[in-house]
Design a protein around this motif. Structure first.
Motif, PDB file in Angstrom:
ATOM      1  N   LYS A  25     -11.988  -6.665   7.065  1.00  0.00           N
ATOM      2  CA  LYS A  25     -11.755  -7.998   7.616  1.00  0.00           C
ATOM      3  C   LYS A  25     -10.300  -8.120   8.044  1.00  0.00           C
ATOM      4  O   LYS A  25      -9.406  -7.547   7.421  1.00  0.00           O
ATOM      5  N   LEU A  26     -10.064  -8.869   9.114  1.00  0.00           N
ATOM      6  CA  LEU A  26      -8.712  -9.078   9.614  1.00  0.00           C
ATOM      7  C   LEU A  26      -7.832  -9.734   8.558  1.00  0.00           C
ATOM      8  O   LEU A  26      -6.669  -9.369   8.392  1.00  0.00           O
ATOM      9  N   PHE A  27      -8.374 -10.688   7.799  1.00  0.00           N
ATOM     10  CA  PHE A  27      -7.589 -11.352   6.761  1.00  0.00           C
ATOM     11  C   PHE A  27      -7.111 -10.352   5.716  1.00  0.00           C
ATOM     12  O   PHE A  27      -5.981 -10.437   5.245  1.00  0.00           O
ATOM     13  N   ASP A  28      -7.959  -9.398   5.344  1.00  0.00           N
ATOM     14  CA  ASP A  28      -7.570  -8.384   4.359  1.00  0.00           C
ATOM     15  C   ASP A  28      -6.392  -7.551   4.861  1.00  0.00           C
ATOM     16  O   ASP A  28      -5.462  -7.249   4.122  1.00  0.00           O
ATOM     17  N   ILE A  29      -6.423  -7.181   6.127  1.00  0.00           N
ATOM     18  CA  ILE A  29      -5.338  -6.388   6.720  1.00  0.00           C
ATOM     19  C   ILE A  29      -4.047  -7.193   6.754  1.00  0.00           C
ATOM     20  O   ILE A  29      -2.975  -6.689   6.397  1.00  0.00           O
ATOM     21  N   ILE A  30      -4.135  -8.452   7.162  1.00  0.00           N
ATOM     22  CA  ILE A  30      -2.951  -9.312   7.213  1.00  0.00           C
ATOM     23  C   ILE A  30      -2.390  -9.527   5.815  1.00  0.00           C
ATOM     24  O   ILE A  30      -1.179  -9.445   5.596  1.00  0.00           O
ATOM     25  N   PHE A  31      -3.265  -9.774   4.841  1.00  0.00           N
ATOM     26  CA  PHE A  31      -2.819 -10.008   3.475  1.00  0.00           C
ATOM     27  C   PHE A  31      -2.099  -8.782   2.913  1.00  0.00           C
ATOM     28  O   PHE A  31      -1.035  -8.903   2.308  1.00  0.00           O
ATOM     29  N   LEU A  32      -2.650  -7.603   3.116  1.00  0.00           N
ATOM     30  CA  LEU A  32      -2.011  -6.386   2.615  1.00  0.00           C
ATOM     31  C   LEU A  32      -0.667  -6.138   3.299  1.00  0.00           C
ATOM     32  O   LEU A  32       0.297  -5.713   2.658  1.00  0.00           O
ATOM     33  N   THR A  33      -0.592  -6.412   4.591  1.00  0.00           N
ATOM     34  CA  THR A  33       0.650  -6.225   5.323  1.00  0.00           C
ATOM     35  C   THR A  33       1.730  -7.184   4.838  1.00  0.00           C
ATOM     36  O   THR A  33       2.874  -6.775   4.590  1.00  0.00           O
ATOM     37  N   VAL A  34       1.394  -8.451   4.680  1.00  0.00           N
ATOM     38  CA  VAL A  34       2.360  -9.442   4.197  1.00  0.00           C
ATOM     39  C   VAL A  34       2.791  -9.102   2.773  1.00  0.00           C
ATOM     40  O   VAL A  34       3.981  -9.167   2.438  1.00  0.00           O
ATOM     41  N   SER A  35       1.859  -8.699   1.940  1.00  0.00           N
ATOM     42  CA  SER A  35       2.189  -8.318   0.560  1.00  0.00           C
ATOM     43  C   SER A  35       3.137  -7.123   0.528  1.00  0.00           C
ATOM     44  O   SER A  35       4.068  -7.078  -0.272  1.00  0.00           O
ATOM     45  N   ALA A  36       2.898  -6.138   1.387  1.00  0.00           N
ATOM     46  CA  ALA A  36       3.752  -4.964   1.447  1.00  0.00           C
ATOM     47  C   ALA A  36       5.171  -5.327   1.882  1.00  0.00           C
ATOM     48  O   ALA A  36       6.155  -4.842   1.311  1.00  0.00           O
ATOM     49  N   VAL A  37       5.289  -6.184   2.888  1.00  0.00           N
ATOM     50  CA  VAL A  37       6.606  -6.592   3.372  1.00  0.00           C
ATOM     51  C   VAL A  37       7.359  -7.362   2.293  1.00  0.00           C
ATOM     52  O   VAL A  37       8.550  -7.136   2.059  1.00  0.00           O
ATOM     53  N   ILE A  38       6.669  -8.252   1.601  1.00  0.00           N
ATOM     54  CA  ILE A  38       7.304  -9.033   0.538  1.00  0.00           C
ATOM     55  C   ILE A  38       7.799  -8.133  -0.589  1.00  0.00           C
ATOM     56  O   ILE A  38       8.870  -8.349  -1.160  1.00  0.00           O
ATOM     57  N   SER A  39       7.031  -7.085  -0.892  1.00  0.00           N
ATOM     58  CA  SER A  39       7.402  -6.203  -1.998  1.00  0.00           C
ATOM     59  C   SER A  39       8.418  -5.138  -1.602  1.00  0.00           C
ATOM     60  O   SER A  39       8.852  -4.362  -2.438  1.00  0.00           O
ATOM     61  N   GLY A  40       8.790  -5.079  -0.331  1.00  0.00           N
ATOM     62  CA  GLY A  40       9.839  -4.172   0.102  1.00  0.00           C
ATOM     63  C   GLY A  40       9.363  -2.841   0.653  1.00  0.00           C
ATOM     64  O   GLY A  40      10.148  -1.900   0.778  1.00  0.00           O
ATOM     65  N   CYS A  41       8.099  -2.719   0.991  1.00  0.00           N
ATOM     66  CA  CYS A  41       7.560  -1.468   1.542  1.00  0.00           C
ATOM     67  C   CYS A  41       8.248  -1.147   2.878  1.00  0.00           C
ATOM     68  O   CYS A  41       8.463  -2.014   3.695  1.00  0.00           O
TER      69      CYS A  41
END
Length: 43
Positions: A25-41
Motif C-alpha cells: 500500500k502507498l501509505f505503508d511506503i510513505i510511513f516507512l520512508t517518513v519513519s526512516a528519515v525521522i530516525s536518521g537513515c
C-alpha cells in the motif's frame, strides 16, 4: 502526531501505480520512508 491524524494527512495523495503491479500500500511506503528519515537513515 497520532496515527489517525497521520493517516488523514497522507490520505489525499493519489497512487499513480498500476493496480495489477501493486504489492504494498502507498501509505505503508510513505510511513516507512517518513519513519526512516525521522530516525536518521541515510541510505
Amino acid at each position: 502526531m497520532s496515527a489517525p491524524l497521520f493517516l488523514e494527512y497522507f490520505e489525499s495523495i493519489d497512487d499513480p501505480r498500476q493496480q495489477g503491479k501493486v504489492v504494498h500500500k502507498l501509505f505503508d511506503i510513505i510511513f516507512l520512508t517518513v519513519s526512516a528519515v525521522i530516525s536518521g537513515c541515510q541510505g
